[in-house]
Motif scaffolding. Structure first.
Motif, short mmCIF file in Angstrom:
data_model
loop_
_atom_site.label_atom_id
_atom_site.label_comp_id
_atom_site.label_asym_id
_atom_site.label_seq_id
_atom_site.Cartn_x
_atom_site.Cartn_y
_atom_site.Cartn_z
N VAL A 1 0.87 -1.18 0.00
CA VAL A 1 0.00 0.00 0.00
C VAL A 1 0.90 1.22 0.00
CG1 VAL A 1 -1.77 1.31 1.22
CG2 VAL A 1 -1.85 -1.20 1.23
N ILE A 2 0.83 1.99 -1.08
CA ILE A 2 1.68 3.18 -1.23
C ILE A 2 0.85 4.42 -0.93
CG2 ILE A 2 3.03 4.55 -2.85
CD1 ILE A 2 3.70 2.01 -4.35
N LEU A 3 1.34 5.24 0.00
CA LEU A 3 0.69 6.52 0.31
C LEU A 3 1.53 7.64 -0.29
CD1 LEU A 3 -0.61 6.50 4.01
CD2 LEU A 3 -1.90 6.29 1.89
N ASP A 4 0.97 8.35 -1.25
CA ASP A 4 1.65 9.50 -1.84
C ASP A 4 1.36 10.72 -0.97
OD1 ASP A 4 2.80 11.44 -3.35
OD2 ASP A 4 1.48 11.21 -5.11
N LEU A 5 2.40 11.26 -0.32
CA LEU A 5 2.24 12.38 0.61
C LEU A 5 2.68 13.70 0.00
CD1 LEU A 5 3.56 10.71 3.91
CD2 LEU A 5 1.23 10.77 3.01
N SER A 6 2.77 13.76 -1.32
CA SER A 6 3.23 14.99 -1.98
C SER A 6 2.34 16.19 -1.65
CB SER A 6 3.27 14.79 -3.50
OG SER A 6 4.12 13.73 -3.85
N ALA A 7 1.04 15.93 -1.48
CA ALA A 7 0.08 17.03 -1.23
C ALA A 7 -0.23 17.20 0.25
CB ALA A 7 -1.22 16.76 -2.00
N VAL A 8 0.60 16.62 1.12
CA VAL A 8 0.43 16.77 2.57
C VAL A 8 1.48 17.76 3.07
CG1 VAL A 8 0.40 15.59 4.79
CG2 VAL A 8 -0.43 14.41 2.75
N ASN B 1 7.42 10.54 -1.16
CA ASN B 1 7.66 11.99 -1.20
C ASN B 1 7.06 12.74 -0.01
OD1 ASN B 1 8.70 14.36 -2.27
ND2 ASN B 1 6.84 14.81 -3.44
N PRO B 2 7.40 12.37 1.22
CA PRO B 2 7.00 13.21 2.35
C PRO B 2 7.78 14.53 2.30
CG PRO B 2 8.44 11.44 3.09
CD PRO B 2 8.16 11.19 1.65
N SER C 1 10.81 1.73 2.89
CA SER C 1 9.47 2.28 3.14
C SER C 1 9.34 3.75 2.75
CB SER C 1 9.09 2.12 4.62
OG SER C 1 9.06 0.77 4.99
N LEU C 2 10.41 4.36 2.29
CA LEU C 2 10.38 5.77 1.92
C LEU C 2 10.98 5.94 0.52
CD1 LEU C 2 11.63 7.38 5.26
CD2 LEU C 2 9.31 7.48 4.35
N TYR C 3 10.21 6.53 -0.38
CA TYR C 3 10.69 6.74 -1.76
C TYR C 3 10.34 8.16 -2.20
CZ TYR C 3 11.39 1.71 -1.97
OH TYR C 3 11.82 0.42 -1.74
N LEU C 4 11.12 8.62 -3.19
CA LEU C 4 10.93 9.98 -3.66
C LEU C 4 9.79 10.07 -4.67
CD1 LEU C 4 12.19 12.75 -3.16
CD2 LEU C 4 13.63 12.40 -5.15
N THR C 5 9.61 9.05 -5.49
CA THR C 5 8.52 9.04 -6.48
C THR C 5 7.81 7.70 -6.46
OG1 THR C 5 9.84 8.18 -8.32
CG2 THR C 5 9.87 10.58 -7.98
#
Length: 652
Positions: free
Chosen positions: A573-580, A609-610, A632-636
Motif C-alpha cells: 500500500v503506497i501513500l503519496d504524501l506529496s500534497a500533505v 515523497n514526504p 518504506s520511503l521513496y521519492l517518487t
C-alpha cells in the motif's frame, strides 16, 4: 538457442533493474533548523507575507528614515513629484465625485435612522473629514471615501435595538459615534497586528448573497419615501415591510409616487447610459445632483410641500462641533456598541480593501492591504471625534473617480474642500429637497449591488458556494442583516472544517507507457498496478482527520482486494504524501499505527515523497528507523514500484 536467448534476456532485465535502482534518489530530511528559526519563519509567513521591510535592507540611515515616513504617510511619496497636469485631472475627478457624494451622503442618513436634521449634516461631514485623513494615510489612488449604504443600514438597524432615533435622538447619536469609534479600533487593529486574513472569511459567495439581500432590504426601506407613507414599520425584514406597505394604502400619495417614479427612471437611465458607454461616465455621476436640483426647484416653484410631498426642511449651515465628548462607554450599551462596531467595521473594511485592490489592478499599481486597514481604521477613529459616521471606500464613487481620470489621492482632498464649502454656505438650498428623490437616489445606487451574473457563475462553478450565497441572501431578507451574514460565514467555516476533517483520498494508477500516476476515476488511460494499492492524500494530516483516514484507507484496501482477486495478490500500500504540507503528532502516530496494522494483515505500507515538515517529524519519531526504513520511503511512485516489484518477484 532459445533457452540461451531467454537467459540473456533475463540477465539484461535484471541488469536494467539494478541500474535503475542504483539511480534512485533517497528521501532526505530538510536541513536542520533551530526551533527559534522555525518560529521566525512561521511568524513572518503568517503576519508579513509581503515582507514590507525588504525596502529598508541595504539603505543608509537617512534613506531609511525617508522610506519609513513614506510608508506611514504615502502622501509623502507622490507630493514631491506632483505636477500641474496631475492637479488638473484630480480637480476634475474631485468635483465629479462631489456631485455624487453630496446627494448620496444626505440620502444615506435615512438608512442610518439618524435624526433628520442632525443626520443630514453628519453624513455630509462624513464626506469632509475622513477623505482628508485617507488622502494622507491611504495607498490607493482611486478610492473615493465616504458613507456607504450597507454600513449605514447595518449600523442603523443594530443601534435601533438599543435606542429609538425619534424619541431619544441624542442617545442614538452617542451610540452612532461610539460604534464608529469601535469600528475604527477594529479596523486599525487588524492592520497594525497584520490580521487582515480574518476578512478573508467573507468569501465572494458570502458577499454576493449578502450584498444582494441588503440591496433589496435597502430598496424596500425606501418605499416609505417613494409612496409617501408616514407611519412605516421600524422592522427590516421582507414580510413586515411589505405588510406595512399594503396596510397603509390610505397614506399613499399619488404626487409622491409620480415624482419618485420619474426621478428613479431618470437615475436608472443615466446609469444604463454610463454602463453602455463608459466615456459618458459623467452622465451617471451627475444624475443624483441633477435630480436633487430639479426636484428642489419643482417643489419650490409649485409649493409641492403643500400637496403631500414631504421635504427635508430647515438645515443649519456650518461644520458640526467636535464629538469626542459624545462618545459613550456606559456598560448598559457597551455590548451593543461593540457588536455594531465589529460588524460594520468588518463589512466596510472588506468593501474598502476590495474596491481599492480592484482599481489598483486596473492601473497596475499595488495597494497594501494592511496599510489600507490602518488608514480606514484611523479615518473612522478621527471621524468619530469630528461628528462623522462610519465611512469607507464606496464602489460607485470610486468607479466614477477612476473613470474621471484621477491620478492621486488629491481628488479626495478636492472633494473634501468642496463638501466643506457646501456645508458652510449651501446647506439652506436643500430645504425644499423632497425625501422621495433621496429615496430614488438610494435605490439607484444599490441596484448595482445585485450581481445576477455572479450568482449564475456560482451555480455553474460550485453548488456549495451557491448555497452559501443563497443562505446569506435569504437570511438577510427574512431574518436580519447581521444574522444573514453570520449564517453565511458559519456555513463557509463549516465547509472549511469539512475539508480539513474529511480530506480527499484518490486511488492512483499508471498511465500506460509512462511513469506518470493519476486518479483512476479521472483518467481512462490509468491502469492499476498488480500487487499495489496507490493512494494519494490531498490535505494536512492532523488530529481532526486521522480516524477518517484510517477508515477510508481500510475501505480502499477491502475494495482493492475485491477487484484484484484474479490478479496478483495485494502486497504493498503506497501513500503519496506529496500534497500533505503539514502533519502533527497525532498524524505521525496514525502512520506508525497504520504500518503496524498492515503488517499484521500481510501488507506493507510505503510512503512516497514526504515533504519537509512531514519528513522531519517522521525522522524524529522514536520508531522511525524500525517502521519507516529505506524500503518504506521513496521519492517518487515510479521508483517505489520498480524497487518493490523486484521484492514482489523474489517472494513469488
Amino acid at each position: 538457442m532459445e533457452e540461451a536467448h531467454g537467459a540473456d534476456g533475463n540477465v539484461e532485465g535484471t541488469q536494467v533493474e539494478i541500474a535503475v535502482m542504483e539511480a534512485m534518489h533517497k528521501v532526505v530530511p530538510p536541513p536542520p533548523r533551530s526551533s527559534l528559526d522555525k518560529i521566525k519563519v512561521r511568524l513572518k509567513e503568517t503576519f508579513f507575507p509581503d515582507d514590507p521591510f525588504r525596502r529598508f535592507k541595504g539603505q543608509p540611515p537617512k534613506k531609511k528614515w525617508i522610506l519609513g515616513a513614506q510608508y506611514l504617510f504615502p502622501i509623502l511619496g507622490w507630493v514631491p513629484t506632483y505636477s500641474l497636469s496631475l492637479f488638473k485631472s484630480d480637480l476634475v475627478s474631485g468635483l465629479t465625485i462631489t456631485s455624487l457624494a453630496i446627494p448620496q451622503g444626505i440620502s444615506y442618513a435615512q438608512l442610518a435612522n439618524l435624526p433628520p436634521i442632525i443626520g443630514l449634516c453628519l453624513m455630509a461631514d462624513s464626506s469632509f473629514v475622513p477623505p482628508l485623513v485617507y488622502s494622507i494615510l491611504g495607498s490607493s489612488r482611486d478610492l473615493a471615501v465616504g458613507p456607504v449604504s450597507i454600513a449605514s443600514l447595518i449600523m442603523g438597524s443594530m443601534l435601533r435595538q438599543a435606542a429609538n432615533p425619534r424619541t431619544d435622538p441624542y442617545l442614538f447619536l452617542q451610540l452612532a459615534f461610539t460604534s464608529t469609534f469601535f469600528a475604527g479600533i477594529v479596523q486599525a487593529s487588524l492592520g497594525i497586528f497584520r490580521l487582515g486574513f480574518i476578512i478573508d472569511f467573507l468569501s465572494k459567495a458570502t458577499l454576493t448573497g449578502f450584498m444582494a439581500g441588503a440591496a433589496i432590504i435597502v430598496s424596500l426601506q425606501q418605499l416609505k419615501s417613494m409612496l409617501g407613507i408616514v407611519h412605516f414599520t421600524k422592522q427590516m425584514g421582507l414580510v413586515p415591510v411589505m405588510s406595512s406597505v399594503f396596510h397603509k394604502t390610505d397614506e399613499w400619495s399619488w404626487q409622491t409616487i409620480l415624482m419618485g417614479i420619474c426621478f428613479l427612471a431618470l437615475l436608472l437611465l443615466a446609469r444604463h447610459v454610463s454602463m453602455r458607454r463608459p466615456k459618458l461616465f459623467w452622465v451617471s455621476a451627475g444624475a443624483p445632483l441633477t435630480s436633487v436640483v430639479l426636484s428642489t426647484l419643482l417643489v419650490f416653484l409649485f409649493k409641492a410641500q403643500n400637496h403631500g410631498i414631504s421635504i427635508i426642511g430647515q438645515l443649519k449651515s456650518g461644520l458640526n462641533r467636535l464629538s469626542w465628548d459624545k462618545l459613550l462607554f456606559d456598560s448598559t450599551y457597551l455590548g451593543t456598541i461593540m457588536k455594531t462596531g465589529l460588524v460594520t467595521g468588518i463589512i466596510s473594511l472588506t468593501e474598502g480593501v476590495a474596491v481599492g485592490r480592484t482599481f489598483a489592478s486596473l492601473k497596475d499599481y499595488r495597494v497594501d492591504g494592511n496599510k489600507e486597514m490602518m488608514a480606514i481604521g484611523l479615518m473612522n477613529i478621527v471621524g468619530s471625534c469630528t461628528s462623522c459616521y462610519v465611512t469607507t471606500g464606496a464602489f460607485s464613487r470610486s468607479a466614477v473617480n477612476h473613470q474621471a481620470g484621477c491620478k492621486t489621492a488629491l481628488s479626495n482632498i478636492v472633494m473634501s474642500v468642496t463638501v466643506m464649502l457646501t456645508l458652510l454656505f449651501l446647506m439652506p438650498l436643500f430645504v425644499y429637497t423632497p425625501n422621495v428623490v433621496l429615496g430614488a437616489i438610494i435605490i439607484a445606487a444599490v441596484v448595482g449591488l445585485i450581481d445576477v451574473p455572479a450568482v449564475y457563475h456560482l451555480w455553474k462553478m460550485d453548488k456549495i458556494d451557491f448555497i452559501v450565497c443563497l443562505c446569506a441572501f435569504l437570511g438577510v431578507l427574512f431574518i436580519s442583516v447581521q444574522d444573514g451574514l453570520a449564517i453565511a460565514v458559519g456555513i463557509s467555516i463549516f465547509r472549511i472544517l469539512l475539508q480539513i476533517t474529511r480530506p480527499n483520498i484518490v486511488t492512483l494508477g499508471n498511465i500506460t507507457g509512462t511513469d506518470i500516476y493519476r486518479n483512476l476515476h479521472h483518467y481512462i488511460d490509468a491502469r492499476r498496478v498488480p500487487g499495489f494499492l496507490i493512494l494519494a492524500v490531498e490535505a494536512p494530516i492532523n488530529f481532526t482527520n486521522t480516524t477518517y483516514l484510517n477508515e477510508r484507507i481500510t475501505r480502499c484496501i477491502e475494495e482493492e482486494k475485491a477487484v484484484d482477486h484474479h490478479q496478483a495478490v495485494l502486497r504493498f500500500v503506497i501513500l503519496d504524501l506529496s500534497a500533505v504540507p503539514t502533519i502533527d503528532t497525532s498524524g505521525v502516530s496514525f502512520l506508525v499505527d497504520l504500518k503496524k496494522s498492515m503488517e499484521k494483515h500481510g501488507f506493507e505500507l510505503v510512503l512516497v515523497n514526504p515533504v519537509g515538515e512531514v519528513m522531519e517529524k517522521l525522522q524524529r519519531t522514536n520508531g522511525v528507523h524500525n517502521f519507516f526504513g529505506v524500503d518504506s520511503l521513496y521519492l517518487t511512485i515510479g521508483e517505489a514500484i520498480i524497487s518493490l516489484s523486484s521484492l514482489l518477484k523474489e517472494s513469488t
